[in-house]
Design an enzyme around this catalytic site. Sequence first.
Site, PDB file in Angstrom:
ATOM      1  N   ASP A  36       0.800  -1.221   0.000  1.00  0.00           N
ATOM      2  CA  ASP A  36       0.000   0.000   0.000  1.00  0.00           C
ATOM      3  C   ASP A  36       0.834   1.274   0.000  1.00  0.00           C
ATOM      4  O   ASP A  36       0.289   2.371   0.084  1.00  0.00           O
ATOM      5  CB  ASP A  36      -0.932   0.020   1.216  1.00  0.00           C
ATOM      6  CG  ASP A  36      -2.164  -0.855   1.000  1.00  0.00           C
ATOM      7  OD1 ASP A  36      -2.296  -1.388  -0.113  1.00  0.00           O
ATOM      8  OD2 ASP A  36      -2.967  -1.013   1.931  1.00  0.00           O
ATOM      9  N   ASP A 281     -15.197  33.629 -35.002  1.00  0.00           N
ATOM     10  CA  ASP A 281     -15.399  32.183 -34.985  1.00  0.00           C
ATOM     11  C   ASP A 281     -16.585  31.753 -34.141  1.00  0.00           C
ATOM     12  O   ASP A 281     -16.816  30.557 -33.966  1.00  0.00           O
ATOM     13  CB  ASP A 281     -14.143  31.480 -34.454  1.00  0.00           C
ATOM     14  CG  ASP A 281     -13.152  31.175 -35.571  1.00  0.00           C
ATOM     15  OD1 ASP A 281     -13.571  31.222 -36.742  1.00  0.00           O
ATOM     16  OD2 ASP A 281     -11.993  30.880 -35.268  1.00  0.00           O
ATOM     17  N   GLY A 416     -13.677  27.155 -38.006  1.00  0.00           N
ATOM     18  CA  GLY A 416     -13.361  28.211 -38.955  1.00  0.00           C
ATOM     19  C   GLY A 416     -12.861  27.702 -40.288  1.00  0.00           C
ATOM     20  O   GLY A 416     -13.414  26.787 -40.893  1.00  0.00           O
ATOM     21  N   LEU A 417     -11.781  28.307 -40.752  1.00  0.00           N
ATOM     22  CA  LEU A 417     -11.240  27.999 -42.069  1.00  0.00           C
ATOM     23  C   LEU A 417     -10.845  26.533 -42.184  1.00  0.00           C
ATOM     24  O   LEU A 417     -11.035  25.893 -43.213  1.00  0.00           O
ATOM     25  CB  LEU A 417     -10.036  28.906 -42.353  1.00  0.00           C
ATOM     26  CG  LEU A 417      -9.342  28.712 -43.709  1.00  0.00           C
ATOM     27  CD1 LEU A 417     -10.302  29.055 -44.831  1.00  0.00           C
ATOM     28  CD2 LEU A 417      -8.089  29.566 -43.773  1.00  0.00           C
TER      29      LEU A 417
END
Length: 513
Positions: A36, A281, A416-417
Amino acid sequence: MQLTLWTYEGPPHVGAMRVASAMRGVHFVLHAPQGDTYADLLFTMIERRAARPPVTYTTFQARDLGGDTAELFKSAAREAYERFQPDLLLVGASCTAELIQDDPGGLARALALPIPVVALELPAYQRKEDWGAAETFYQLVRACVRPAPRAPRVAGRPARCNILGPTSLGFRHRDDVREVSGLLAALGVEIGVIAPLGASPADLARLGEADFNIALYPEIAGTAAQWLHRNCGQPTVRTIPIGLGATRDFIAEVAALAGVDPAPLLAGEAARSAWYARSVDSNYLTGKRVFIFGDATHAIAAARVAREELGFAVVGLGSYARGFAREMREAAASHGIEALITDDYLAVEAAVAAAQPELVLGTQMERHIAKRLGIPCAVISAPVHVQDFPARYSPQMGFEGANVLFDSWVHPLMMGLEEHLLGMFRDDREFHDGAGPSHLGHTAPKLVDRVPVEAAPADEALSWAADAEREMQRIPFFVRGKARRNTERFAQERGIATITMDTLYDAKAHYAR
């Protein structure tokens, strides 16, 4: 019992370690088997801590189970005090050691150490990490704070507040504290104690001196804040300042408790995200389908930001935090959907696939899910990976946090583009979905099922109308040639002798399908 590969939360002793490692003068003695001790890696490797957490393990092994494991714990606690000289000692057991029932609290008190000892009961088979952090912080507050009625604020003295909830291994907690501290300073509000992060037991003893508390992370600070409200009369600011709208609401709530005017701070708001979301945008943001999953605090806040500030459509909202199921269901209902409350990542993956979102906001688990499904993703909540502890200043809260959210959520999207051109040239030899990366050159996959655009036969009789030629010049130079060839091919296939504006846009629509 369900076997799972991933888990959103660790056992409660990991939450206790997050609190202990965030504080000064606190040491945690954890009764645990050798296996642990992995939890150290969470802090040194994931959070990039320069020092290992202040935790001592008893690290008993299988052969010790036939002997006196209680004596092992007492020896470990005594040696931890002598070596580290803490101001306060936390003691508890890991999930495995819990089965032995050695009672770490009673054993530590039997040592009669000259410092406060806080025993933690961490039921590992019923509770998880965030609960363990909340319970540890609550027990520390109870041990250090003397209940007393809150004294009236002296006239002319600035209001004072405490910031509660930030821990080690928290998602952007350090940066959030810095951002919120700046907002409070701008309002003229003093900060009494920030806890657990950076606080000592002596600092916790001063919590009752503040006029009110700010619970930045209710999953961790909620229980302690309720206790302080009942025993010290301190109200709690519960608005979480994630996003512009929530930050304005937070400022107004703090100002009302502090008796100050929020108008100057609100008037000087410096976040760029609001303008960017309304910029050229913005039409590519509106209506984007987003699926959100994480802890309750960040998921609910993200849904508000997504809808109100970015114009996204929230098509999925959920959390692994079952203790906040009611709040999650109320938030989901406000978006017209049903909340997903689960800690099964496979159920989350199925829900994401069914919703078909264009963006996933989630944990590191959702990052893997989104990658497999080919969906953009941004991380908004723990559990997180090492890359979500950036070297730069990157808060989630406040005005600068709103800028960070805009960048980290919008940048993965195709907009966008880029979206327009990839749609227009989807069937192009270089741009279609099956094309290999251009930088691979001759090693890129070869196409055998379509004719390259450049191979289309030339037609000297083809001409361009003046308005169409002018429109063509507006297309960026780096794809203008391909746009011209695709348009001419479209005209040739349809027997069009003169390319007009209508022909140009018909070609665009054709290749976008």
